[in-house]
Motif scaffolding. Structure first.
Motif, PDB file in Angstrom:
ATOM      1  N   CYS A  57      -9.857 194.184  88.526  1.00 56.00           N
ATOM      2  CA  CYS A  57      -9.352 194.746  87.278  1.00 56.00           C
ATOM      3  C   CYS A  57     -10.257 195.925  86.926  1.00 56.00           C
ATOM      4  N   PRO A  58      -9.783 196.825  86.082  1.00 58.30           N
ATOM      5  CA  PRO A  58     -10.669 197.905  85.647  1.00 58.30           C
ATOM      6  C   PRO A  58     -11.846 197.368  84.832  1.00 58.30           C
ATOM      7  N   LEU A  59     -13.024 197.923  85.108  1.00 58.04           N
ATOM      8  CA  LEU A  59     -14.246 197.560  84.392  1.00 58.04           C
ATOM      9  C   LEU A  59     -14.742 198.774  83.628  1.00 58.04           C
ATOM     10  N   ALA A  60     -15.203 198.559  82.407  1.00 60.70           N
ATOM     11  CA  ALA A  60     -15.717 199.646  81.584  1.00 60.70           C
ATOM     12  C   ALA A  60     -17.044 199.231  80.967  1.00 60.70           C
ATOM     13  N   ALA A  61     -18.115 199.508  81.695  1.00 58.86           N
ATOM     14  CA  ALA A  61     -19.461 199.279  81.156  1.00 58.86           C
ATOM     15  C   ALA A  61     -19.872 200.566  80.446  1.00 58.86           C
ATOM     16  N   PHE A  62     -20.440 200.439  79.262  1.00 57.62           N
ATOM     17  CA  PHE A  62     -20.848 201.625  78.506  1.00 57.62           C
ATOM     18  C   PHE A  62     -22.282 201.446  78.027  1.00 57.62           C
ATOM     19  N   PRO A  63     -22.967 202.546  77.734  1.00 59.72           N
ATOM     20  CA  PRO A  63     -24.389 202.455  77.362  1.00 59.72           C
ATOM     21  C   PRO A  63     -24.615 201.574  76.135  1.00 59.72           C
ATOM     22  N   ALA A  64     -25.674 200.792  76.217  1.00 59.40           N
ATOM     23  CA  ALA A  64     -26.085 199.929  75.112  1.00 59.40           C
ATOM     24  C   ALA A  64     -27.372 200.475  74.512  1.00 59.40           C
ATOM     25  N   SER A  65     -27.454 200.411  73.205  1.00 61.12           N
ATOM     26  CA  SER A  65     -28.661 200.846  72.501  1.00 61.12           C
ATOM     27  C   SER A  65     -29.788 199.845  72.718  1.00 61.12           C
ATOM     28  N   PRO A  66     -31.031 200.295  72.633  1.00 64.48           N
ATOM     29  CA  PRO A  66     -32.155 199.356  72.747  1.00 64.48           C
ATOM     30  C   PRO A  66     -32.070 198.299  71.638  1.00 64.48           C
ATOM     31  N   ALA A  67     -32.360 197.065  72.017  1.00 63.80           N
ATOM     32  CA  ALA A  67     -32.353 195.966  71.043  1.00 63.80           C
ATOM     33  C   ALA A  67     -33.605 195.129  71.264  1.00 63.80           C
ATOM     34  N   GLY A  68     -34.236 194.753  70.198  1.00 62.46           N
ATOM     35  CA  GLY A  68     -35.456 193.936  70.289  1.00 62.46           C
ATOM     36  C   GLY A  68     -35.138 192.479  70.509  1.00 62.46           C
ATOM     37  N   SER A  69     -36.060 191.624  70.125  1.00 66.20           N
ATOM     38  CA  SER A  69     -35.902 190.191  70.341  1.00 66.20           C
ATOM     39  C   SER A  69     -35.231 189.466  69.176  1.00 66.20           C
ATOM     40  N   ASP A  70     -35.045 190.149  68.039  1.00 66.41           N
ATOM     41  CA  ASP A  70     -34.372 189.530  66.898  1.00 66.41           C
ATOM     42  C   ASP A  70     -32.879 189.410  67.208  1.00 66.41           C
ATOM     43  N   VAL A  71     -32.394 188.174  67.296  1.00 60.47           N
ATOM     44  CA  VAL A  71     -31.025 187.938  67.748  1.00 60.47           C
ATOM     45  C   VAL A  71     -29.995 188.515  66.776  1.00 60.47           C
ATOM     46  N   ALA A  72     -30.183 188.334  65.478  1.00 56.40           N
ATOM     47  CA  ALA A  72     -29.224 188.864  64.502  1.00 56.40           C
ATOM     48  C   ALA A  72     -29.146 190.383  64.593  1.00 56.40           C
ATOM     49  N   ALA A  73     -30.290 191.033  64.715  1.00 58.21           N
ATOM     50  CA  ALA A  73     -30.296 192.492  64.849  1.00 58.21           C
ATOM     51  C   ALA A  73     -29.612 192.916  66.144  1.00 58.21           C
ATOM     52  N   MET A  74     -29.837 192.170  67.223  1.00 59.52           N
ATOM     53  CA  MET A  74     -29.202 192.487  68.496  1.00 59.52           C
ATOM     54  C   MET A  74     -27.689 192.375  68.398  1.00 59.52           C
ATOM     55  N   VAL A  75     -27.181 191.345  67.717  1.00 56.18           N
ATOM     56  CA  VAL A  75     -25.737 191.204  67.527  1.00 56.18           C
ATOM     57  C   VAL A  75     -25.196 192.436  66.807  1.00 56.18           C
ATOM     58  N   GLU A  76     -25.850 192.851  65.749  1.00 49.84           N
ATOM     59  CA  GLU A  76     -25.387 194.016  64.991  1.00 49.84           C
ATOM     60  C   GLU A  76     -25.488 195.303  65.800  1.00 49.84           C
ATOM     61  N   HIS A 134     -28.357 184.583  58.202  1.00 54.47           N
ATOM     62  CA  HIS A 134     -27.591 185.787  58.527  1.00 54.47           C
ATOM     63  C   HIS A 134     -26.920 185.645  59.896  1.00 54.47           C
ATOM     64  N   LEU A 135     -27.649 185.109  60.857  1.00 51.14           N
ATOM     65  CA  LEU A 135     -27.080 184.890  62.187  1.00 51.14           C
ATOM     66  C   LEU A 135     -25.962 183.855  62.129  1.00 51.14           C
ATOM     67  N   GLN A 136     -26.147 182.832  61.325  1.00 54.21           N
ATOM     68  CA  GLN A 136     -25.099 181.822  61.141  1.00 54.21           C
ATOM     69  C   GLN A 136     -23.851 182.461  60.534  1.00 54.21           C
ATOM     70  N   SER A 137     -24.026 183.371  59.583  1.00 58.17           N
ATOM     71  CA  SER A 137     -22.871 184.031  58.963  1.00 58.17           C
ATOM     72  C   SER A 137     -22.162 184.958  59.950  1.00 58.17           C
ATOM     73  N   LEU A 138     -22.922 185.611  60.837  1.00 55.52           N
ATOM     74  CA  LEU A 138     -22.299 186.447  61.871  1.00 55.52           C
ATOM     75  C   LEU A 138     -21.473 185.587  62.828  1.00 55.52           C
ATOM     76  N   GLN A 139     -22.001 184.416  63.184  1.00 62.21           N
ATOM     77  CA  GLN A 139     -21.248 183.515  64.061  1.00 62.21           C
ATOM     78  C   GLN A 139     -19.957 183.050  63.383  1.00 62.21           C
ATOM     79  N   LEU A 140     -20.043 182.688  62.112  1.00 62.43           N
ATOM     80  CA  LEU A 140     -18.860 182.245  61.384  1.00 62.43           C
ATOM     81  C   LEU A 140     -17.825 183.364  61.291  1.00 62.43           C
TER      82      LEU A 140
END
Length: 151
Positions: A57-76, A134-140
């Motif tokens: 199937c077609p694949l579309a990988a695109f650049p990701a911004s640097p993300a630290g170890s904080d999971v909630a920040a990484m999700v955002e 905050h991470l729980q609210s993002l999951q919900l």
């Protein structure tokens, strides 16, 4: 006479790495393409190396911004990467939007809130228990904002 055409389906995964949800997303996209649909698998590519394997199937990988170890920040941050990727109207020419995880579902929830897409489906592979409210609210949000859910 009505002419039918294949559905254009965007399937979103959280990364290009060989993890459960990404593997499932790729297999889903391949199966849909095998059935004659136009499924494209998207994912932010933190390493810049593309998906872990070639696909039917077609694949579309695109650049990701640097993300630290904080999971909630990484999700955002990853959701914002998706929003940038799909910012142009021509990038959003899909009939169906499908999120395989909480990161991509949060991106699609924002796109839906902004009126950029009408609906999206979500596959929920698991639900975690997070101490961070905050991470729980993002999951919900990643679950409740979806128009359709598969467990």
């Amino acid at each position: 006479m009505t002419t039918s055409r294949p559905l254009r389906i965007a399937i979103l995964a959280h990364s290009t790495n060989p993890r459960g949800g990404v593997v499932h997303a790729m297999q889903l996209a391949e199966a849909l393409c095998d059935l004659g649909q136009e499924a494209v698998l998207y994912a932010p590519d933190a390493a810049g190396t593309g998906f872990f394997r070639a696909a039917r199937c077609p694949l579309a990988a695109f650049p990701a911004s640097p993300a630290g170890s904080d999971v909630a920040a990484m999700v955002e941050i990853r959701a914002a990467d998706y929003l940038r990727h799909f910012a142009a109207p021509e990038a959003r020419g899909f009939d169906v939007w499908h999120a395989q995880d909480g990161i991509s579902a949060n991106a699609l929830a924002t796109m839906k809130e902004r009126g950029l897409i009408r609906a999206f489906a979500r596959t929920v592979h698991h639900v975690d228990s997070f101490a961070d409210p905050h991470l729980q609210s993002l999951q919900l949000r990643a679950i409740t904002a979806a128009t359709g859910i598969s467990w």
